[in-house]
Design a protein around this motif. Structure first.
Motif, mmCIF file in Angstrom:
data_model
loop_
_atom_site.group_PDB
_atom_site.id
_atom_site.type_symbol
_atom_site.label_atom_id
_atom_site.label_comp_id
_atom_site.label_asym_id
_atom_site.label_seq_id
_atom_site.Cartn_x
_atom_site.Cartn_y
_atom_site.Cartn_z
ATOM 1 N N ILE A 148 -3.595 -2.156 3.058
ATOM 2 C CA ILE A 148 -2.467 -1.385 2.519
ATOM 3 C C ILE A 148 -1.239 -1.515 3.409
ATOM 4 N N GLU A 149 -1.436 -1.352 4.705
ATOM 5 C CA GLU A 149 -0.294 -1.324 5.615
ATOM 6 C C GLU A 149 0.294 -2.702 5.869
ATOM 7 N N ASN A 151 1.221 -4.318 3.392
ATOM 8 C CA ASN A 151 2.028 -4.462 2.181
ATOM 9 C C ASN A 151 3.064 -3.347 2.055
ATOM 10 N N GLU A 152 3.690 -3.062 3.194
ATOM 11 C CA GLU A 152 4.844 -2.159 3.253
ATOM 12 C C GLU A 152 4.551 -0.753 2.744
ATOM 13 N N ALA A 153 3.362 -0.262 3.061
ATOM 14 C CA ALA A 153 3.006 1.118 2.719
ATOM 15 C C ALA A 153 2.217 1.705 3.883
ATOM 16 N N LEU A 176 -0.334 7.853 -0.168
ATOM 17 C CA LEU A 176 0.548 6.860 0.443
ATOM 18 C C LEU A 176 1.960 7.412 0.588
ATOM 19 N N THR A 181 3.463 1.828 -6.405
ATOM 20 C CA THR A 181 2.244 1.262 -5.818
ATOM 21 C C THR A 181 1.805 -0.027 -6.514
ATOM 22 N N ARG A 183 2.507 -3.219 -6.146
ATOM 23 C CA ARG A 183 2.105 -4.300 -5.239
ATOM 24 C C ARG A 183 0.807 -3.953 -4.513
ATOM 25 N N VAL A 184 0.709 -2.710 -4.025
ATOM 26 C CA VAL A 184 -0.485 -2.284 -3.303
ATOM 27 C C VAL A 184 -1.707 -2.348 -4.211
ATOM 28 N N ARG A 185 -1.562 -1.892 -5.439
ATOM 29 C CA ARG A 185 -2.683 -1.922 -6.381
ATOM 30 C C ARG A 185 -3.138 -3.355 -6.648
ATOM 31 N N LEU A 188 -5.037 -4.600 -3.606
ATOM 32 C CA LEU A 188 -6.343 -3.945 -3.490
ATOM 33 C C LEU A 188 -7.341 -4.537 -4.480
#
Length: 219
Positions: A148-149, A151-153, A176, A181, A183-185, A188
């Protein structure tokens, strides 16, 4: 977070000599279904339930005559999780706090415990919540946060639910510091984390959910 830091002092305990009518009045006034009962020496002697009071022979009966079993309590230096466990195990709306000598120190309400959980999970902070499922064999918190971190979160809080059966996935809830979210999703899912839900990406959505649940607790 220790129990002593969340003690609610505005809701009084009952005296063992109090009549049923007075006890029912206090339950209604403070919107709870259970209240601790203390003796003349300030020691905890029991917890009385609204249903137990309703079964009394009359409004003038003393609470002491209705008490059964050993009183449920948590020590002041216990973690707030211990208070939550006691409350759930005994189906209480309040749980007394007492020291090792049985001296009554105060109580915790469901609302107090939920408020502490809400703070611990950063629910009032800006950002979204993701609910994930992952195979227990592949779960590593350090790896998850790293993904996660990168990717800018940032991860503000984590809660996990262990599977009931060996074949079940671990359920993980993440708070978060970002609202978008997407990009994060995507990342993941690429790492075999199954994102089952996302909350708080719309303005005010998460805060409304928290406020609604708090209102439910106060009913």
């Amino acid at each position: 977070m220790k129990v002593r830091e969340a003690i609610h002092s505005a809701t009084p305990a009952l005296q063992s000599s109090d009549p049923v009518e007075e006890a029912l009045g206090l339950l209604m006034e403070h919107h709870v279904r259970h209240l601790p009962v203390v003796g003349d020496d300030g020691r905890l002697v029991g917890v009385i339930a609204e249903t137990r009071l309703m079964d009394a022979e009359g409004p003038d009966a003393s609470i002491e005559s209705l008490l059964i079993g050993r009183p449920v309590s948590v020590p002041p230096d216990a973690h707030i999780f211990d208070a939550a466990r006691a409350m759930v195990e005994h189906d209480l709306s309040t749980v007394p706090v007492a020291d090792s000598e049985g001296q009554y120190l105060g109580l915790l309400r469901r609302h107090d415990i939920f408020d502490q959980f809400a703070q611990m999970l950063s629910t009032r902070q800006q950002g979204a919540i993701l609910a994930l499922e992952v195979d227990a064999r592949d779960y590593a918190l350090s790896k998850l946060i790293h993904v996660i971190e990168q990717n800018e979160a940032k991860v503000l809080a984590v809660a996990s639910e262990l599977p009931e059966n060996s074949t079940d996935d671990i359920r993980v809830t993440l708070k978060l510091n970002v609202k978008d979210t997407a990009r994060v999703r995507h990342v993941l899912e690429h790492h075999d984390y199954h994102v089952v839900a996302a909350f708080g990406e719309e303005d005010g959505e998460l805060e409304e959910l928290v406020d609604e649940f708090v209102r439910y607790l106060e009913v």
